[in-house]
Structures are given as C-alpha cells and as structure tokens.
Design a protein around this motif. Structure first.
Motif, PDB file in Angstrom:
ATOM      1  N   ALA A  50      31.540   8.802  49.402  1.00 48.97           N
ATOM      2  CA  ALA A  50      30.225   8.543  49.986  1.00 48.97           C
ATOM      3  C   ALA A  50      29.154   9.025  49.025  1.00 48.97           C
ATOM      4  CB  ALA A  50      30.079   9.265  51.330  1.00 48.97           C
ATOM      5  N   LYS A  51      28.145   8.215  48.806  1.00 46.55           N
ATOM      6  CA  LYS A  51      27.013   8.598  47.958  1.00 46.55           C
ATOM      7  C   LYS A  51      25.936   9.172  48.870  1.00 46.55           C
ATOM      8  CE  LYS A  51      25.983   5.958  44.627  1.00 46.55           C
ATOM      9  NZ  LYS A  51      25.505   4.945  43.711  1.00 46.55           N
ATOM     10  N   LEU A  52      25.555  10.424  48.634  1.00 49.81           N
ATOM     11  CA  LEU A  52      24.586  11.089  49.487  1.00 49.81           C
ATOM     12  C   LEU A  52      23.172  11.018  48.925  1.00 49.81           C
ATOM     13  CD1 LEU A  52      26.743  14.175  50.465  1.00 49.81           C
ATOM     14  CD2 LEU A  52      26.501  11.974  51.643  1.00 49.81           C
TER      15      LEU A  52
END
Length: 147
Positions: free
Chosen positions: A84-86
C-alpha cells in the motif's frame, strides 16, 4: 571476500597489543571493535522492465542478493513488495534492504563500486534504471523496542 568487519590494527588497541605479543581477552576486543563499527542500511527501490518481470526476480533473488551477501559480508539482504502506498510519488513496487556494519562505510561502498565497474558483480538489463532509487543510511541510535 571483502570483509566490512575487519579492523585496522592502528585503530584497535587490542589488535595492536596482540600484534606485539600481548593477548587481549575476546570480550574486550569485541567491545572495542563494536565501538568502531557503524550500523548501515542500503535501500534500493526497483522496477523491472515490462515483460521481463520473471527474469528480473530470478536475477535479484538468485544472483544479485547472494553475490552481495557472500562477496561483501552484508549481515543480511531482503526483498519486499509494495502492499500500500501511503504518501509520496515513487512508483517502484519493490524494495531491497541490505544491512551491514563497517568501520569505514564509504570505503566499503567504494569497494562495492569497484567490483561493479570491474565486472565482478553480475548485472541485469531487466531492471528499469530510469526509475531505480538507491540510498545508504547510518543508524541514529538504537532501535526502539516494546517496553
């Protein structure tokens, strides 16, 4: 094999004593050596070229990581896949983390660079070098552990 843990006798008084015929206790030498060592991490964010993913992963897992660990004495190297890219705009889906300790981190990196330039490291053109990001970090204190 290049040894990042090797001590310079001039920097370690216990090594100097041993070279003059004195014998240093192992615990003293290990403590003195630890004071000279710098904990390092190198990260590489990478992307394979389209259509060459399997070749890239085979090279990275079976050639690149073992070469670096075995030739340079990294304490470990591992690969990670993005889940997941935060935040941020980096597009690389893969991360490699290399861990080592060295008395002189820049000399250690220089030895790696020389090996790469001289062909002693197996290269792969399956990697997209246009997106690759590699950086080296040193520890800023001890890890925080649960209390």
């Amino acid at each position: 094999m290049l040894a990042p843990r090797a001590m310079s006798p001039a920097r370690c008084r216990f090594c100097a004593l041993a070279s003059l015929g004195g014998i240093a206790d192992d615990w003293r030498h290990n403590r003195e050596e630890a004071e000279h060592m710098v904990k390092m991490r190198m990260i590489a964010l990478t992307t394979p070229k389209p259509g060459r993913e399997q070749e890239f992963h085979d090279w990275y897992n079976n050639c690149h990581l073992p070469e670096l660990v075995n030739q340079f004495g990294f304490t470990q190297a591992s690969r990670w896949e993005l889940v997941a890219k935060l935040m941020g705009s980096d597009t690389n889906p893969y991360l490699a983390i290399y861990e080592w300790e060295a008395e002189d981190p820049m000399a250690f990196l220089g030895q790696m660079g020389e090996a790469a330039q001289s062909g002693k490291l197996t290269q792969s053109d399956a990697q997209d070098f246009g997106t690759c990001y590699t950086a080296v970090f040193q520890a800023l204190g001890e890890p925080v552990l649960p209390s």
